[in-house]
Design a protein around this motif. Structure first.
Motif, PDB file in Angstrom:
ATOM      1  N   THR A 242     -16.019   1.100   3.680  1.00 12.37           N
ATOM      2  CA  THR A 242     -15.915   1.019   2.221  1.00 12.37           C
ATOM      3  C   THR A 242     -14.670   0.251   1.784  1.00 12.37           C
ATOM      4  O   THR A 242     -13.586   0.476   2.321  1.00 12.37           O
ATOM      5  CB  THR A 242     -15.846   2.441   1.614  1.00 12.37           C
ATOM      6  N   VAL A 243     -14.859  -0.632   0.828  1.00  9.44           N
ATOM      7  CA  VAL A 243     -13.713  -1.263   0.173  1.00  9.44           C
ATOM      8  C   VAL A 243     -13.786  -0.856  -1.286  1.00  9.44           C
ATOM      9  O   VAL A 243     -14.796  -1.101  -1.955  1.00  9.44           O
ATOM     10  CB  VAL A 243     -13.745  -2.802   0.298  1.00  9.44           C
ATOM     11  N   VAL A 244     -12.735  -0.192  -1.766  1.00 13.18           N
ATOM     12  CA  VAL A 244     -12.756   0.279  -3.141  1.00 13.18           C
ATOM     13  C   VAL A 244     -11.638  -0.371  -3.943  1.00 13.18           C
ATOM     14  O   VAL A 244     -10.495  -0.429  -3.503  1.00 13.18           O
ATOM     15  CB  VAL A 244     -12.694   1.834  -3.202  1.00 13.18           C
ATOM     16  N   VAL A 245     -12.013  -0.923  -5.096  1.00 11.42           N
ATOM     17  CA  VAL A 245     -11.012  -1.407  -6.041  1.00 11.42           C
ATOM     18  C   VAL A 245     -10.664  -0.219  -6.919  1.00 11.42           C
ATOM     19  O   VAL A 245     -11.510   0.285  -7.649  1.00 11.42           O
ATOM     20  CB  VAL A 245     -11.560  -2.558  -6.911  1.00 11.42           C
ATOM     21  N   ALA A 246      -9.430   0.264  -6.785  1.00 11.62           N
ATOM     22  CA  ALA A 246      -9.077   1.518  -7.450  1.00 11.62           C
ATOM     23  C   ALA A 246      -8.176   1.273  -8.645  1.00 11.62           C
ATOM     24  O   ALA A 246      -7.274   0.443  -8.594  1.00 11.62           O
ATOM     25  CB  ALA A 246      -8.377   2.437  -6.458  1.00 11.62           C
ATOM     26  N   HIS A 247      -8.468   1.971  -9.718  1.00 13.67           N
ATOM     27  CA  HIS A 247      -7.612   1.873 -10.902  1.00 13.67           C
ATOM     28  C   HIS A 247      -6.833   3.154 -11.113  1.00 13.67           C
ATOM     29  O   HIS A 247      -5.712   3.134 -11.578  1.00 13.67           O
ATOM     30  CB  HIS A 247      -8.444   1.527 -12.130  1.00 13.67           C
ATOM     31  N   ARG A 248      -7.462   4.276 -10.758  1.00 12.53           N
ATOM     32  CA  ARG A 248      -6.734   5.542 -10.855  1.00 12.53           C
ATOM     33  C   ARG A 248      -6.319   5.941  -9.450  1.00 12.53           C
ATOM     34  O   ARG A 248      -7.145   6.213  -8.591  1.00 12.53           O
ATOM     35  CB  ARG A 248      -7.626   6.610 -11.486  1.00 12.53           C
ATOM     36  N   LEU A 249      -5.027   5.957  -9.219  1.00 14.72           N
ATOM     37  CA  LEU A 249      -4.534   6.164  -7.855  1.00 14.72           C
ATOM     38  C   LEU A 249      -4.894   7.548  -7.327  1.00 14.72           C
ATOM     39  O   LEU A 249      -5.005   7.736  -6.117  1.00 14.72           O
ATOM     40  CB  LEU A 249      -3.024   5.948  -7.803  1.00 14.72           C
ATOM     41  N   SER A 250      -5.092   8.509  -8.237  1.00 17.76           N
ATOM     42  CA  SER A 250      -5.395   9.867  -7.783  1.00 17.76           C
ATOM     43  C   SER A 250      -6.679   9.913  -6.960  1.00 17.76           C
ATOM     44  O   SER A 250      -6.871  10.818  -6.156  1.00 17.76           O
ATOM     45  CB  SER A 250      -5.515  10.800  -8.985  1.00 17.76           C
ATOM     46  N   THR A 251      -7.557   8.938  -7.133  1.00 17.95           N
ATOM     47  CA  THR A 251      -8.840   8.984  -6.428  1.00 17.95           C
ATOM     48  C   THR A 251      -8.744   8.457  -4.998  1.00 17.95           C
ATOM     49  O   THR A 251      -9.698   8.540  -4.238  1.00 17.95           O
ATOM     50  CB  THR A 251      -9.919   8.164  -7.165  1.00 17.95           C
ATOM     51  N   ILE A 252      -7.615   7.885  -4.636  1.00 16.82           N
ATOM     52  CA  ILE A 252      -7.559   7.227  -3.322  1.00 16.82           C
ATOM     53  C   ILE A 252      -6.518   7.838  -2.392  1.00 16.82           C
ATOM     54  O   ILE A 252      -6.223   7.272  -1.345  1.00 16.82           O
ATOM     55  CB  ILE A 252      -7.290   5.710  -3.458  1.00 16.82           C
ATOM     56  N   ILE A 253      -5.994   9.014  -2.772  1.00 15.89           N
ATOM     57  CA  ILE A 253      -4.929   9.587  -1.928  1.00 15.89           C
ATOM     58  C   ILE A 253      -5.385   9.812  -0.493  1.00 15.89           C
ATOM     59  O   ILE A 253      -4.584   9.797   0.406  1.00 15.89           O
ATOM     60  CB  ILE A 253      -4.327  10.916  -2.487  1.00 15.89           C
ATOM     61  N   ASN A 254      -6.674  10.008  -0.288  1.00 12.59           N
ATOM     62  CA  ASN A 254      -7.134  10.272   1.080  1.00 12.59           C
ATOM     63  C   ASN A 254      -7.651   9.039   1.822  1.00 12.59           C
ATOM     64  O   ASN A 254      -8.190   9.158   2.910  1.00 12.59           O
ATOM     65  CB  ASN A 254      -8.211  11.351   1.065  1.00 12.59           C
ATOM     66  N   CYS A 255      -7.487   7.869   1.218  1.00  8.79           N
ATOM     67  CA  CYS A 255      -7.982   6.654   1.871  1.00  8.79           C
ATOM     68  C   CYS A 255      -7.245   6.386   3.181  1.00  8.79           C
ATOM     69  O   CYS A 255      -6.077   6.737   3.333  1.00  8.79           O
ATOM     70  CB  CYS A 255      -7.751   5.453   0.963  1.00  8.79           C
ATOM     71  N   ASP A 256      -7.948   5.742   4.114  1.00  8.81           N
ATOM     72  CA  ASP A 256      -7.327   5.430   5.401  1.00  8.81           C
ATOM     73  C   ASP A 256      -6.173   4.451   5.224  1.00  8.81           C
ATOM     74  O   ASP A 256      -5.153   4.551   5.877  1.00  8.81           O
ATOM     75  CB  ASP A 256      -8.383   4.839   6.348  1.00  8.81           C
ATOM     76  N   GLU A 257      -6.371   3.463   4.352  1.00  5.36           N
ATOM     77  CA  GLU A 257      -5.283   2.517   4.089  1.00  5.36           C
ATOM     78  C   GLU A 257      -5.370   2.028   2.657  1.00  5.36           C
ATOM     79  O   GLU A 257      -6.475   1.830   2.122  1.00  5.36           O
ATOM     80  CB  GLU A 257      -5.339   1.324   5.062  1.00  5.36           C
ATOM     81  N   ILE A 258      -4.220   1.841   2.050  1.00  4.89           N
ATOM     82  CA  ILE A 258      -4.152   1.299   0.695  1.00  4.89           C
ATOM     83  C   ILE A 258      -3.433  -0.047   0.787  1.00  4.89           C
ATOM     84  O   ILE A 258      -2.381  -0.143   1.429  1.00  4.89           O
ATOM     85  CB  ILE A 258      -3.377   2.256  -0.243  1.00  4.89           C
ATOM     86  N   LEU A 259      -4.043  -1.073   0.192  1.00  2.00           N
ATOM     87  CA  LEU A 259      -3.391  -2.378   0.155  1.00  2.00           C
ATOM     88  C   LEU A 259      -2.905  -2.621  -1.268  1.00  2.00           C
ATOM     89  O   LEU A 259      -3.692  -2.519  -2.209  1.00  2.00           O
ATOM     90  CB  LEU A 259      -4.372  -3.486   0.546  1.00  2.00           C
ATOM     91  N   VAL A 260      -1.633  -2.922  -1.396  1.00  2.00           N
ATOM     92  CA  VAL A 260      -1.084  -3.198  -2.727  1.00  2.00           C
ATOM     93  C   VAL A 260      -0.991  -4.709  -2.903  1.00  2.00           C
ATOM     94  O   VAL A 260      -0.286  -5.390  -2.154  1.00  2.00           O
ATOM     95  CB  VAL A 260       0.318  -2.563  -2.895  1.00  2.00           C
ATOM     96  N   LEU A 261      -1.739  -5.215  -3.872  1.00  2.00           N
ATOM     97  CA  LEU A 261      -1.769  -6.663  -4.104  1.00  2.00           C
ATOM     98  C   LEU A 261      -0.906  -7.032  -5.301  1.00  2.00           C
ATOM     99  O   LEU A 261      -0.855  -6.300  -6.289  1.00  2.00           O
ATOM    100  CB  LEU A 261      -3.200  -7.111  -4.401  1.00  2.00           C
ATOM    101  N   LYS A 262      -0.258  -8.174  -5.160  1.00  2.00           N
ATOM    102  CA  LYS A 262       0.499  -8.703  -6.285  1.00  2.00           C
ATOM    103  C   LYS A 262       0.412 -10.218  -6.174  1.00  2.00           C
ATOM    104  O   LYS A 262       0.669 -10.769  -5.110  1.00  2.00           O
ATOM    105  CB  LYS A 262       1.958  -8.244  -6.171  1.00  2.00           C
ATOM    106  N   ASP A 263      -0.026 -10.852  -7.253  1.00  2.00           N
ATOM    107  CA  ASP A 263      -0.177 -12.309  -7.271  1.00  2.00           C
ATOM    108  C   ASP A 263      -0.890 -12.842  -6.029  1.00  2.00           C
ATOM    109  O   ASP A 263      -0.472 -13.843  -5.444  1.00  2.00           O
ATOM    110  CB  ASP A 263       1.199 -12.993  -7.385  1.00  2.00           C
ATOM    111  N   GLY A 264      -1.943 -12.160  -5.615  1.00  2.00           N
ATOM    112  CA  GLY A 264      -2.758 -12.666  -4.522  1.00  2.00           C
ATOM    113  C   GLY A 264      -2.212 -12.410  -3.124  1.00  2.00           C
ATOM    114  O   GLY A 264      -2.734 -12.934  -2.146  1.00  2.00           O
ATOM    115  N   GLU A 265      -1.140 -11.626  -3.046  1.00  2.00           N
ATOM    116  CA  GLU A 265      -0.595 -11.325  -1.721  1.00  2.00           C
ATOM    117  C   GLU A 265      -0.547  -9.819  -1.509  1.00  2.00           C
ATOM    118  O   GLU A 265      -0.362  -9.066  -2.459  1.00  2.00           O
ATOM    119  CB  GLU A 265       0.839 -11.865  -1.612  1.00  2.00           C
ATOM    120  N   ILE A 266      -0.691  -9.406  -0.254  1.00  2.00           N
ATOM    121  CA  ILE A 266      -0.523  -7.991   0.045  1.00  2.00           C
ATOM    122  C   ILE A 266       0.979  -7.749   0.172  1.00  2.00           C
ATOM    123  O   ILE A 266       1.620  -8.265   1.079  1.00  2.00           O
ATOM    124  CB  ILE A 266      -1.242  -7.596   1.354  1.00  2.00           C
ATOM    125  N   VAL A 267       1.531  -6.971  -0.766  1.00  2.00           N
ATOM    126  CA  VAL A 267       2.982  -6.758  -0.738  1.00  2.00           C
ATOM    127  C   VAL A 267       3.364  -5.447  -0.063  1.00  2.00           C
ATOM    128  O   VAL A 267       4.482  -5.291   0.412  1.00  2.00           O
ATOM    129  CB  VAL A 267       3.616  -6.851  -2.148  1.00  2.00           C
TER     130      VAL A 267
END
Ligand code: ATP
Length: 306
Positions: A242-267
Motif C-alpha cells: 500500500t502507498v498512502v497519501v496521508a493528510h492527517r498524520l494520526s492515521t499513519i502512526i502504524n505505517c511501516d515507513e513514512i516518507l516526508v516530501l518537500k519540493d519533490g525530495e524525500i527530506v
C-alpha cells in the motif's frame, strides 16, 4: 470539422480529468487508448505479480521541462507493507502515485514491481494489479449496485454485498429508497464524501488487487462517523502493498515507513516515533496538527454553548 473536434476534445479533457483527480476509472482508460500519453513497448509482456514489492529507484520527473517535480526519489515498499507519503501541498505526493499507475513516463530512474520495470510491461496488466481509492470518487449515474460492481464487472451479487459490508456501507444502502437499486450520481441520490469513499473501498475489495494506492481525504470526513472509515480503509489495505497519501498524520502512526516530501525530495524517512524524535519537518507537522485539532475541538465546544 466541428463534429470531429468535439469528441476529440472531450476525450482530451476527460483523460486529463482522470489523470488530475486520479479518479478510479482505470477501465475508462481502455476507451481512451487513442489519447494516452504512454504507450506499451512493442512486444510488452504482462506484469507478473508475486508478492508485489514496489520500488522507486532514483526517480526524477517533471510535467513541464523547466520545472522538476520529483528529484531523485528512491524508496522500497516490501510486499504487503504500507508506506505513507506526507508533506506540504505541491511537494509531489500525488505525483508519486500517478507515476506508479503509469499515467506519465518518468524522465530518469526506474519504477519496479517485483523486479520488473513498469515501463516494459503492458499497461493493462499493470493497472489490473493496482487498486485505487481516490479522494473523490466519481459515481456513474446508475444504481449503487452497478457502481460497486464496477470494481469487477463479473462479480456475483453476493460478492457485491459482502464488499459493501466490509466497506461499512451495506446498512446505509439498505436504508436508501430502493436499496441496491437506488440511482446515485449527479442525477440520483447524492452521496457524502465518506459514502463515496466507501464505494471506492468496496470496488477495490471486489477487484482484490495486489497493490493499493490510497489518497486519503483531506477535509470532507470531519464527523465522528466519518472517522470510522479508517476501519474500512485498513481492511482494504491489509496484506496488500500500500502507498498512502496521508493528510492527517494520526492515521499513519502504524505505517511501516513514512516518507516526508518537500519540493519533490524525500527530506526525512522512518517510522512515526523515529521521525518525532528526529525533531525536524515531521515533528513540526505533527505539533502543528495537534494544535489545529485542539483549536478545532475548542471551536466545536463553543458551538455547543447556548
Ligand atoms: P497536494 O497535497 O496539494 O495534493 P501533492 O504533494 O500531492 O499536493 P502534486 O499534486 O504531486 O503535489 O504536485 C506536485 C507539483 O507538480 C506541484 O507544483 C503541482 O503544481 C505540479 N503539477 C501537478 N500536476 C501537474 C500537471 N498536470 N501539470 C503541471 N504541473 C503539475
Amino acid at each position: 470539422i466541428i463534429q470531429l473536434y468535439v469528441p476529440l476534445n472531450w476525450f482530451g479533457t476527460y483523460y486529463r480529468l482522470i489523470q488530475k483527480n486520479f479518479v478510479d476509472m482505470e477501465n475508462m482508460l481502455e476507451l481512451l487508448k487513442e489519447k494516452q500519453e504512454v504507450h506499451d513497448i512493442p512486444g510488452a509482456k504482462a506484469l507478473e505479480v508475486k508478492g508485489a514489492t514496489v520500488e522507486f529507484r532514483n526517480v526524477s520527473f517533471s510535467y513541464l521541462p523547466e520545472k522538476p517535480v520529483l528529484k531523485n526519489v528512491s524508496f522500497i515498499v516490501p510486499a504487503g507493507h504500507t508506506v505513507a507519503l506526507v508533506g506540504p501541498s505541491g511537494s509531489g505526493k500525488s505525483t508519486i502515485i500517478r507515476l506508479l499507475f503509469r499515467f506519465y513516463d518518468i524522465n530518469e530512474g526506474t519504477i519496479i514491481i517485483d523486479d520488473q520495470d513498469i515501463s516494459q510491461v503492458t499497461q493493462e496488466s499493470l493497472r489490473s494489479a493496482i487498486g485505487v481509492v481516490p479522494q473523490d470518487t466519481v459515481l456513474f449515474n446508475n444504481t449503487i449496485r452497478f457502481n460497486i460492481r464496477y470494481g469487477r464487472i463479473n462479480a456475483f451479487d453476493h460478492e457485491i454485498i459482502s464488499a459493501a459490508q466490509y466497506a461499512d456501507i451495506h446498512d446505509k444502502i439498505l436504508n436508501f429508497p430502493d436499496g441496491y437499486e437506488t440511482q446515485v450520481g449527479e442525477r440520483g441520490l447524492k452521496l457524502s464524501g465518506g459514502e463515496k469513499q466507501r464505494v471506492a473501498i468496496a470496488r477495490t475489495l471486489l477487484k482484490a488487487p495486489s497493490i493499493v494506492l490510497l489518497d486519503e481525504a483531506t477535509s470532507a470526513l470531519d464527523t465522528e462517523t466519518e472517522r470510522n472509515i479508517q476501519d474500512a480503509l485498513s481492511r482494504v489495505c491489509a496484506h496488500r502493498t500500500t502507498v498512502v497519501v496521508a493528510h492527517r498524520l494520526s492515521t499513519i502512526i502504524n505505517c511501516d515507513e513514512i516518507l516526508v516530501l518537500k519540493d519533490g525530495e524525500i527530506v526525512e524517512r522512518g517510522t512515526h516515533s523515529s521521525l518525532l524524535n528526529l525533531g525536524g519537518v515531521y515533528n513540526r507537522m505533527w505539533n502543528q496538527q495537534i494544535e489545529n485539532e485542539e483549536e478545532y475541538n475548542e471551536s466545536e465546544k463553543g458551538n455547543l454553548l447556548p
